[in-house]
Design a protein around this motif. Sequence first.
Motif, PDB file in Angstrom:
ATOM      1  N   ALA A   1       0.700   3.528  10.837  1.00 57.36           N
ATOM      2  CA  ALA A   1       0.598   3.615   9.365  1.00 57.36           C
ATOM      3  C   ALA A   1       0.569   2.091   8.779  1.00 57.36           C
ATOM      4  N   LEU A   2       1.477   1.293   9.429  1.00 53.79           N
ATOM      5  CA  LEU A   2       1.323  -0.080   8.804  1.00 53.79           C
ATOM      6  C   LEU A   2       0.066  -0.594   9.071  1.00 53.79           C
ATOM      7  N   LEU A   3      -0.687  -0.621  10.216  1.00 52.17           N
ATOM      8  CA  LEU A   3      -1.804  -1.159  10.594  1.00 52.17           C
ATOM      9  C   LEU A   3      -2.875  -0.683   9.462  1.00 52.17           C
TER      10      LEU A   3
ATOM     11  N   ASN B   1      -5.026  -2.551   4.962  1.00 54.26           N
ATOM     12  CA  ASN B   1      -6.253  -2.579   4.205  1.00 54.26           C
ATOM     13  C   ASN B   1      -5.829  -2.559   2.636  1.00 54.26           C
ATOM     14  N   GLY B   2      -4.556  -2.217   2.358  1.00 56.48           N
ATOM     15  CA  GLY B   2      -3.960  -2.357   1.041  1.00 56.48           C
ATOM     16  C   GLY B   2      -3.302  -3.517   0.662  1.00 56.48           C
ATOM     17  N   GLY B   3      -3.331  -4.413   1.340  1.00 52.17           N
ATOM     18  CA  GLY B   3      -2.585  -5.869   1.095  1.00 52.17           C
ATOM     19  C   GLY B   3      -1.296  -5.862   1.707  1.00 52.17           C
ATOM     20  N   THR B   4      -0.809  -6.989   1.379  1.00 51.28           N
ATOM     21  CA  THR B   4       0.521  -7.465   2.233  1.00 51.28           C
ATOM     22  C   THR B   4       1.696  -6.648   1.608  1.00 51.28           C
ATOM     23  N   VAL B   5       1.503  -6.594   0.328  1.00 54.72           N
ATOM     24  CA  VAL B   5       2.869  -5.707  -0.308  1.00 54.72           C
ATOM     25  C   VAL B   5       2.896  -4.576   0.439  1.00 54.72           C
ATOM     26  N   GLU B   6       1.847  -3.582   0.503  1.00 49.84           N
ATOM     27  CA  GLU B   6       1.951  -2.382   0.815  1.00 49.84           C
ATOM     28  C   GLU B   6       2.239  -2.242   2.412  1.00 49.84           C
TER      29      GLU B   6
ATOM     30  N   ALA C   1       4.072  -4.532   3.979  1.00 49.61           N
ATOM     31  CA  ALA C   1       5.629  -4.820   3.754  1.00 49.61           C
ATOM     32  C   ALA C   1       6.262  -3.612   3.522  1.00 49.61           C
ATOM     33  N   ARG C   2       5.943  -2.884   2.561  1.00 47.75           N
ATOM     34  CA  ARG C   2       6.515  -1.642   2.166  1.00 47.75           C
ATOM     35  C   ARG C   2       6.533  -0.810   3.398  1.00 47.75           C
ATOM     36  N   ALA C   3       5.480  -0.568   4.034  1.00 49.28           N
ATOM     37  CA  ALA C   3       5.275   0.326   5.224  1.00 49.28           C
ATOM     38  C   ALA C   3       6.403  -0.074   6.227  1.00 49.28           C
ATOM     39  N   GLU C   4       6.229  -1.294   6.474  1.00 47.98           N
ATOM     40  CA  GLU C   4       7.229  -1.873   7.603  1.00 47.98           C
ATOM     41  C   GLU C   4       8.754  -1.510   7.361  1.00 47.98           C
ATOM     42  N   LEU C   5       9.152  -1.871   5.983  1.00 41.26           N
ATOM     43  CA  LEU C   5      10.451  -1.686   5.625  1.00 41.26           C
ATOM     44  C   LEU C   5      10.880  -0.169   5.727  1.00 41.26           C
ATOM     45  N   ARG C   6       9.834   0.695   5.412  1.00 40.31           N
ATOM     46  CA  ARG C   6      10.484   2.152   5.536  1.00 40.31           C
ATOM     47  C   ARG C   6      10.696   2.312   7.258  1.00 40.31           C
ATOM     48  N   ARG C   7       9.691   1.807   7.908  1.00 35.59           N
ATOM     49  CA  ARG C   7      10.027   2.029   9.495  1.00 35.59           C
ATOM     50  C   ARG C   7      11.288   1.375  10.047  1.00 35.59           C
TER      51      ARG C   7
ATOM     52  N   PHE D   1      11.003 -10.723  -1.713  1.00 35.53           N
ATOM     53  CA  PHE D   1      11.469  -9.570  -0.436  1.00 35.53           C
ATOM     54  C   PHE D   1      12.570  -8.644  -0.906  1.00 35.53           C
ATOM     55  N   ARG D   2      13.615  -9.618  -1.612  1.00 36.37           N
ATOM     56  CA  ARG D   2      14.699  -8.693  -1.961  1.00 36.37           C
ATOM     57  C   ARG D   2      14.509  -7.688  -3.054  1.00 36.37           C
ATOM     58  N   ALA D   3      13.368  -7.927  -3.982  1.00 33.55           N
ATOM     59  CA  ALA D   3      13.181  -6.683  -4.790  1.00 33.55           C
ATOM     60  C   ALA D   3      12.083  -5.771  -4.139  1.00 33.55           C
ATOM     61  N   LEU D   4      11.493  -5.920  -3.161  1.00 32.52           N
ATOM     62  CA  LEU D   4      10.770  -4.911  -2.345  1.00 32.52           C
ATOM     63  C   LEU D   4      11.666  -4.173  -1.682  1.00 32.52           C
ATOM     64  N   LEU D   5      12.665  -4.858  -1.072  1.00 30.98           N
ATOM     65  CA  LEU D   5      13.775  -3.913  -0.108  1.00 30.98           C
ATOM     66  C   LEU D   5      14.447  -3.102  -0.978  1.00 30.98           C
ATOM     67  N   ASP D   6      14.823  -3.534  -2.197  1.00 29.26           N
ATOM     68  CA  ASP D   6      15.634  -2.852  -3.044  1.00 29.26           C
ATOM     69  C   ASP D   6      14.882  -1.484  -3.575  1.00 29.26           C
ATOM     70  N   GLU D   7      13.607  -1.735  -3.936  1.00 32.56           N
ATOM     71  CA  GLU D   7      12.782  -0.630  -4.350  1.00 32.56           C
ATOM     72  C   GLU D   7      12.655   0.452  -3.064  1.00 32.56           C
TER      73      GLU D   7
END
Length: 340
Positions: free
Chosen positions: A224-226, A230-235, A237-243, A277-283
């Motif tokens: 899913a991360l790979l 295609n959706g950009g670095t933010v997406e 990073a979100r996927a990697e944080l969930r994992r 990164f802190r805001a993304l982790l919080d989200e």
Amino acid sequence: MAHSVHVGVLGRILATATAMGVDPAELRQRAGLRRASLDDDDGRISAAYLYDLWHHAAATTGDRTLPTRVAGSTSLDALGLFGFAVMTAPTLLASLRLGARYYPLVTDSGAWRVHTSNQRVVVRWRRDGALTPGRQLANESALAHFTAGLRQVIGAPLPLRRVRLRHAPAGGLRALSEYFDCAVDIGAEHDELELPRAPLDGPARAANAAMHAYFCRDAEARLALLSAGNGGTVERARAELRRALPAGEAAMTRVARNLGMTTRTLRRHLDSAGTSFRALLDEVRMQEAAGLLEHTDLALSEVALELGFAEASAFSRAFRRWAGTSPSTWRRSPTPLSDA
């Protein structure tokens, strides 16, 4: 998005060529590779470097059978998550299918397709693009590595019926026939392996249901991360944080490494997207908390651990900041947290 390959694949080619007496620094230079680009154990690099490295490695060693030599020296456990998911599958056929599904973790420059019938199984490799010398060697390597992996899973000789190649191998048919232990056809429509069906239904040597479920869950998250790439670095990073959250691996340095970039590069991408990164982790923690509280019966201490908090009290404080109330109160009457 450009196709990529795990740096470990290039590392095995370099290691094999080095063992044959080639200067690795000279070979890297010819292939346009910087040593630093191969230092990250979990990194990925453009597949264009793979084709160049195959071409120059074969030319420098003078060994056009190099793909089978490299495949023969590579074990599944050296391929990390991909290898462990394949090894612990219940049957050889399941291993074969998972190898095809999870191969993007090795490289997304091509794809495997598995075609089954009552009598036979055909495993077909497709990599688009002109059949340059480097791509030809890379395609031979894909078939040789897939065969080597299945041999390791079954713990015995693999009963291949036939191997088909679109191109004529520079190293000759005899060497390939000896490696695959079957006839090799050239000028075929597809690059593929053909096997009898019956032996593939037998148990895999290292089958382990519990470990297999664990490895597959992680592999699915990496896939899913790979895809999210295609959706950009933010997406991504979100996927990697969930994992990473349940494993306690949500540090910025770890996330950046798993995305194949430096911490500085990740920070720059997030800054350009108007976040941090802190805001993304919080989200991500907020979104995951809402789902766990509303849809599971996990105790608050367990929810805290799933979100990477060391203590339930730290989770409760964070949740009050997101929702304006305690997690226990919110759980009894959930409301959207998207604007929190």
